[in-house]
Design a protein around this motif. Structure first.
Motif, PDB file in Angstrom:
ATOM      1  N   GLU A 122       0.747  -1.332  -0.123  1.00  0.00           N
ATOM      2  CA  GLU A 122      -0.097   0.091  -0.189  1.00  0.00           C
ATOM      3  C   GLU A 122       0.765   1.348  -0.099  1.00  0.00           C
ATOM      4  O   GLU A 122       0.391   2.343  -0.382  1.00  0.00           O
ATOM      5  N   ALA A 123       1.977   1.149   0.457  1.00  0.00           N
ATOM      6  CA  ALA A 123       2.769   2.325   0.611  1.00  0.00           C
ATOM      7  C   ALA A 123       3.567   2.424  -0.602  1.00  0.00           C
ATOM      8  O   ALA A 123       4.575   3.526  -0.948  1.00  0.00           O
ATOM      9  N   GLY A 124       3.330   1.686  -1.671  1.00  0.00           N
ATOM     10  CA  GLY A 124       4.326   1.783  -2.869  1.00  0.00           C
ATOM     11  C   GLY A 124       5.558   0.934  -2.949  1.00  0.00           C
ATOM     12  O   GLY A 124       6.379   1.339  -3.966  1.00  0.00           O
ATOM     13  N   LEU A 125       5.812   0.140  -1.858  1.00  0.00           N
ATOM     14  CA  LEU A 125       7.014  -0.393  -1.587  1.00  0.00           C
ATOM     15  C   LEU A 125       7.099  -1.890  -2.437  1.00  0.00           C
ATOM     16  O   LEU A 125       6.027  -2.586  -2.180  1.00  0.00           O
ATOM     17  N   VAL A 126       7.980  -2.403  -3.108  1.00  0.00           N
ATOM     18  CA  VAL A 126       8.149  -3.640  -3.632  1.00  0.00           C
ATOM     19  C   VAL A 126       8.452  -4.693  -2.660  1.00  0.00           C
ATOM     20  O   VAL A 126       9.432  -4.258  -1.884  1.00  0.00           O
ATOM     21  N   THR A 127       7.766  -5.637  -2.385  1.00  0.00           N
ATOM     22  CA  THR A 127       8.055  -6.730  -1.473  1.00  0.00           C
ATOM     23  C   THR A 127       8.652  -7.880  -1.909  1.00  0.00           C
ATOM     24  O   THR A 127       9.005  -8.713  -0.920  1.00  0.00           O
ATOM     25  N   ASN A 128       8.871  -8.114  -3.234  1.00  0.00           N
ATOM     26  CA  ASN A 128       9.484  -9.169  -3.661  1.00  0.00           C
ATOM     27  C   ASN A 128      10.159  -9.312  -5.024  1.00  0.00           C
ATOM     28  O   ASN A 128      10.204 -10.190  -5.882  1.00  0.00           O
ATOM     29  N   ALA A 129      11.040  -8.166  -5.170  1.00  0.00           N
ATOM     30  CA  ALA A 129      11.902  -8.183  -6.295  1.00  0.00           C
ATOM     31  C   ALA A 129      12.588  -9.298  -6.716  1.00  0.00           C
ATOM     32  O   ALA A 129      12.929  -9.748  -7.630  1.00  0.00           O
ATOM     33  N   ASP A 130      13.131  -9.834  -5.598  1.00  0.00           N
ATOM     34  CA  ASP A 130      14.097 -11.105  -5.642  1.00  0.00           C
ATOM     35  C   ASP A 130      13.360 -12.358  -6.376  1.00  0.00           C
ATOM     36  O   ASP A 130      13.952 -12.940  -7.298  1.00  0.00           O
ATOM     37  N   LEU A 131      12.240 -12.532  -5.586  1.00  0.00           N
ATOM     38  CA  LEU A 131      11.251 -13.525  -6.369  1.00  0.00           C
ATOM     39  C   LEU A 131      10.941 -13.321  -7.858  1.00  0.00           C
ATOM     40  O   LEU A 131      11.063 -14.217  -8.663  1.00  0.00           O
ATOM     41  N   ALA A 132      10.491 -11.781  -8.126  1.00  0.00           N
ATOM     42  CA  ALA A 132      10.010 -11.562  -9.591  1.00  0.00           C
ATOM     43  C   ALA A 132      11.407 -11.922 -10.392  1.00  0.00           C
ATOM     44  O   ALA A 132      11.327 -12.623 -11.432  1.00  0.00           O
ATOM     45  N   GLN A 133      12.536 -11.300  -9.975  1.00  0.00           N
ATOM     46  CA  GLN A 133      13.789 -11.708 -10.849  1.00  0.00           C
ATOM     47  C   GLN A 133      14.063 -13.095 -11.100  1.00  0.00           C
ATOM     48  O   GLN A 133      14.492 -13.861 -11.900  1.00  0.00           O
ATOM     49  N   ASP A 134      13.995 -13.860  -9.900  1.00  0.00           N
ATOM     50  CA  ASP A 134      14.484 -15.341  -9.774  1.00  0.00           C
ATOM     51  C   ASP A 134      13.403 -16.098 -10.907  1.00  0.00           C
ATOM     52  O   ASP A 134      13.706 -16.982 -11.609  1.00  0.00           O
ATOM     53  N   ARG A 135      11.982 -15.837 -10.685  1.00  0.00           N
ATOM     54  CA  ARG A 135      11.042 -16.548 -11.738  1.00  0.00           C
ATOM     55  C   ARG A 135      11.436 -15.878 -13.293  1.00  0.00           C
ATOM     56  O   ARG A 135      11.541 -16.987 -13.946  1.00  0.00           O
ATOM     57  N   ALA A 136      11.762 -14.870 -13.456  1.00  0.00           N
ATOM     58  CA  ALA A 136      12.224 -14.483 -14.758  1.00  0.00           C
ATOM     59  C   ALA A 136      13.021 -15.138 -15.220  1.00  0.00           C
ATOM     60  O   ALA A 136      13.651 -15.661 -16.386  1.00  0.00           O
TER      61      ALA A 136
END
Length: 102
Positions: free
Chosen positions: A60-74
């Motif tokens: 809700e604050a506009g902070l990314v909570t899982n950039a590492d997971l998103a990068q890993d899946r990509a």
């Protein structure tokens, strides 16, 4: 119209940097120069960005909570694209690979 939060823009910028630099998930993609393969087929690069953005979660604050997971899946998708014998675990869910827009 509102802009994307700073943290989201930073996550996208860093992912683009790592992708172009050949340093996405160095453990999983060690020894695989995926850049040329992705550039030869625009659809492959499109899918990498799609997976990253579909998985990216923002609070809700506009902070990314899982950039590492998103990068890993990509990175898993890249590995499978470059090495058909690689098994993605867990398999991609339909929503992870769903293209947005028309």
């Amino acid at each position: 119209m509102s802009r994307l939060p700073d943290d989201v823009r930073a996550s996208l910028r860093f992912f683009a940097f790592f992708l172009a630099n050949g340093t996405v998930d160095m453990d999983l993609l060690d020894g695989i120069d995926y850049r040329q393969a992705l550039m030869q087929d625009g659809s492959a690069l499109e899918m990498v960005v799609t997976i990253f953005t579909n998985i990216l979660d923002v609070d809700e604050a506009g902070l990314v909570t899982n950039a590492d997971l998103a990068q890993d899946r990509a990175a898993q998708w890249i590995r499978r694209y470059c090495d058909p014998s690689y098994v993605v675990d867990p398999p991609f869910e339909p929503w992870e690979v769903e293209l947005a827009g028309p």
